[in-house]
Design a protein around this motif. Structure first.
Motif, PDB file in Angstrom:
ATOM      1  N   GLY B 305       0.926  -1.289  -0.075  1.00  0.00           N
ATOM      2  CA  GLY B 305      -0.034  -0.226   0.072  1.00  0.00           C
ATOM      3  C   GLY B 305       0.830   1.116  -0.101  1.00  0.00           C
ATOM      4  O   GLY B 305       1.786   1.301   0.592  1.00  0.00           O
ATOM      5  N   TYR B 306       0.563   2.282  -0.981  1.00  0.00           N
ATOM      6  CA  TYR B 306       1.464   3.269  -0.886  1.00  0.00           C
ATOM      7  C   TYR B 306       0.486   4.631  -1.119  1.00  0.00           C
ATOM      8  O   TYR B 306      -0.578   4.601  -1.593  1.00  0.00           O
ATOM      9  CB  TYR B 306       2.297   3.306  -2.218  1.00  0.00           C
ATOM     10  N   GLN B 307       0.852   5.746  -0.422  1.00  0.00           N
ATOM     11  CA  GLN B 307       0.084   6.837  -0.424  1.00  0.00           C
ATOM     12  C   GLN B 307       0.819   8.164  -0.386  1.00  0.00           C
ATOM     13  O   GLN B 307       1.738   8.251   0.326  1.00  0.00           O
ATOM     14  CB  GLN B 307      -1.010   6.707   0.682  1.00  0.00           C
ATOM     15  N   ILE B 308       0.663   9.117  -1.104  1.00  0.00           N
ATOM     16  CA  ILE B 308       1.337  10.362  -1.316  1.00  0.00           C
ATOM     17  C   ILE B 308       0.128  11.379  -1.524  1.00  0.00           C
ATOM     18  O   ILE B 308      -0.480  11.414  -2.401  1.00  0.00           O
ATOM     19  CB  ILE B 308       2.461  10.163  -2.363  1.00  0.00           C
ATOM     20  N   SER B 309       0.554  12.503  -0.890  1.00  0.00           N
ATOM     21  CA  SER B 309      -0.379  13.688  -0.908  1.00  0.00           C
ATOM     22  C   SER B 309       0.453  14.828  -1.112  1.00  0.00           C
ATOM     23  O   SER B 309       1.381  15.058  -0.322  1.00  0.00           O
ATOM     24  CB  SER B 309      -1.555  13.795  -0.067  1.00  0.00           C
TER      25      SER B 309
END
Ligand SMILES: Nc1ncnc2c1ncn2[C@@H]1O[C@H](COP(=O)(O)OP(=O)(O)OP(=O)(O)O)[C@@H](O)[C@H]1O
Ligand SMILES: [Mg+2]
Lengths: 251, 400
Positions: B305-309
């Motif tokens: 799982g990867y998340q970037i904001s």
């Protein structure tokens, strides 16, 4: 070509003075080298010439072909014919090399009221220049300097210079980080551009580059001033004895 | 269908409409979505259609009403296309089901409201590989129109579809999309939201992704007074892939700009890969919100799982608020998240200008550089090129 008179520069945010009265005249078609200890102000001079923010010119002038450089924005200086090969070329993810270079070339041409170069012409031009610098076509498809080795970044600077065809080229330590073969390629790239209407200011720490790019004049910069000017022999002297003697004579 | 609507109405009555105290509505005021009168919003008149020359089946909704005359013949091999009003049997059973299950653990009252009251929508059942994208094209003609649309997409095993969703649906819109991606099926969703400055939109995507399936959704938002894009994505089969990305550009000088992405991805099976890539470019007092969660359920081993904001502030009057969350109940997983706020990199700007690129053009290049990772989530090159052109158009109109 380039005329710098009594240039004094301090940092905008601090009271630190970096250039303390630089005088330099580079004639058309000439190659000048600047050597000097770390922190003496060589990169600062190149940045001030190309219009980087953060510096304040407190006295003096700099003109290119008679035009007051210091009154121009960086992009106007480029269109006027100035080029700086960066000591540390910048990575720009997501912007392709080709898009970047074509945008730059056409922006300059537009500023000079010259017709824009078509995509086809541009491709041909870049391929030709890249080949002589042994730059892989694959590399050109990648984003600007992203994932390039130190040497590839420097070669890319020379490629940009070859495509933009500036009148006054300032090279800030383009030789540092290059292996012997790459240095030869870069020097060949520079030599290929040498002509009566184009001048070079080559900042370097090593005589070795000057073996390949024979300078007409060598300057030694220390503590924000040019303390000595001479012929190619001066670089050899530095290589052999270091700066101690030269500095002792002045400071 | 009637019972699905009644159930949704009951759910809504039970949970009530959101207020500022609700955990996920602290940064976005829900009131404009509930106000009795639709706040006025002028349509974007100087519109040039996107994807104009691309082969596709276009379904047009004007102010929320299907416009058969403006639409293409709704026939496409491997895809059954129907309106909500003539929902086929499968849709009757499917309608509202993912929305209902997506109400936990976080309530989505506006989505329940949508299921209860939607006036129209597209029902797509995909049984093969669609040769062309289906294009839901919204048009706004009235400054005070309201649209509540509910679309359902069901991809059977191994099916493939690209769904394009473009434009402003109405002055105020509530748009729900339910997508069931069957085993090994592939679903691509590209959504350039409308360019009118005043519109307000609440949207929610509910997706369920089966084994070996792929779900990819990309949203481009430029302008819009108030946008809340929610996505509730659940991976229910092994080795499935869910990517959701967004690029938002807002200029407060056009009117308010408040843009909120609220994402919840649940890994309920092994070997799933999820990516959330959200980028916002803000200027003149624009506000960006990101609330993103990755939930890894027990047993969802080998989850990636990867998340970037990230926000790029073109001046210092803007605001970006981010709430990244990870909740992990399996031990053999790889999950990461990051959030950054920054200004234009002065060194890169100088580098470009030193090559002769004028300041404004250099800023535009650096904005595109900033957005590149989000745009890279679009697989189709022709579609990506049109999105890029739209971005460049916006940047050209918002210089200085
Ligand atoms: N933006 C800046 N902020 C603070 N100090 C600076 C800045 N720019 C230059 N200086 C200082 O000015 C001096 C001259 O730096 P400059 O980079 O011009 O030296 P240089 O001759 O190019 O050195 P080198 O050979 O190591 O590249 C150094 O003391 C440096 O730390
Ligand atoms: Mg230096």
């Amino acid at each position: 070509m380039l005329e710098i008179k009594n240039l004094h520069v301090k940092l905008q945010e601090e009271e630190k003075v970096i250039l303390k009265g630089v005088n330099l005249h580079v004639g058309a078609g000439q190659v000048h080298a600047i050597m000097g200890p770390n922190g003496s102000g060589k990169s600062t001079l190149s940045y001030v010439l190309s219009g980087r923010e953060g510096y304040e010119v407190t006295a003096g002038s700099a003109t290119l072909l008679g035009q007051d450089l210091l009154a121009l924005d960086p992009e106007e200086r480029a269109a006027a014919g100035l080029f700086l090969a960066f000591q540390y070329p910048v990575e720009i993810p997501g912007v392709g090399n080709m898009v970047f270079l074509r945008t730059a070339l056409n922006a300059q041409r537009k500023a000079r009221n010259e017709p824009e170069v078509s995509a086809g012409e541009f491709l041909k031009l870049v391929r030709e220049k890249a080949k002589t610098l042994k730059i892989d076509a694959e590399m050109l498809k990648r984003p600007v300097n992203v994932g390039f080795s130190g040497g590839e970044k420097k070669r890319n600077e020379i490629l940009q210079m070859a495509v933009l065809e500036p009148r006054m080229c300032v090279l800030d330590e383009t030789d540092s980080g290059l292996d012997v073969d790459a240095m030869k390629l870069v020097a060949d790239g520079v030599n290929a551009l040498r002509d009566a209407g184009r001048s070079f200011l080559v900042i370097t720490h090593y005589q070795r580059l000057l073996d390949h790019i024979a300078p007409d004049v060598v300057h030694i910069m220390a503590d924000g001033r040019i303390i000595r000017t001479g012929g190619p022999d001066l670089a050899l002297e530095v290589e052999k004895n270091g700066y101690a003697d030269l500095l002792a004579g002045v400071l | 269908m009637q019972s699905a609507r009644a159930d949704a109405a009951a759910r809504l009555a039970d949970m009530g409409l959101p207020g500022r105290r609700d955990e996920y509505w602290r940064w976005t005021n829900p009131a404009p979505f509930m106000a009795e009168a639709v706040p006025e919003a002028g349509a974007f008149r100087a519109d040039t259609p996107i994807f104009a020359d691309m082969p596709k089946v276009r379904l047009v909704f004007t102010d929320g009403v299907f416009d058969a005359a403006a639409s293409d013949d709704p026939r496409l091999a491997g895809v059954e296309i129907a309106r909500l009003a003539d929902a086929p049997q499968w849709a009757g059973a499917f309608y509202g089901s993912l929305e209902a299950s997506g109400q936990a653990p976080v309530r989505r009252p506006f989505a329940a409201l949508n299921t209860a009251r939607a006036s129209d929508g597209v029902m797509l059942r995909v049984t093969g590989r669609a040769a062309r994208p289906v294009h839901i094209s919204y048009r706004q003609s009235s400054d005070t129109s309201e649209a509540i649309l509910h679309h359902c997409v069901k991809l059977e095993e191994g099916a493939e579809l690209t769904l394009l969703e473009t434009g402003t649906a109405a002055a105020r819109a509530n748009l729900v999309l339910e997508v069931d991606v069957g085993a090994g099926a592939r679903f691509h969703h590209i959504r350039p939201q409308g360019r009118s400055h005043g519109h307000r939109v609440y949207s929610a995507i509910f997706a369920r992704i089966s084994a070996g399936a792929l779900f990819k959704s990309f949203t481009l938002s430029m302008n819009g007074r108030l946008t809340r894009n929610e996505a509730m994505i659940e991976i229910v089969g092994d080795n499935a892939l869910a990517h959701i990305a967004g690029a938002a550009l807002g200029d407060g000088a056009d009117g308010d700009f408040h843009h909120d992405d609220t994402v919840f991805i649940t890994h309920g099976a092994e070997g799933g890969e999820s990516r959330q890539v959200f980028k916002k470019v803000l200027r003149h007092g624009a506000t960006g919100i990101f609330q993103g969660k990755i939930l890894v359920q027990p047993g969802a081993q080998k989850t990636d799982g990867y998340q970037i904001s990230q926000a790029l502030m073109l001046d210092d009057l803007c605001q970006f608020l981010a709430k990244p969350e990870l909740e992990i109940y399996a031990d053999d997983v790889k999950c990461s998240h990051g959030s950054t706020t920054g200004a234009i990199d002065e060194t890169a700007l100088f580098y470009l200008r030193s090559r002769g690129v004028p300041r404004e053009e250099a800023v535009s290049l650096l904005v595109l550089s900033f957005l590149a990772d989000a745009i890279a989530e679009i697989d189709d090159e022709a579609i990506a090129a049109e999105i890029l052109a739209r971005l460049q158009d916006w940047l050209a109109r918002h210089r200085g």
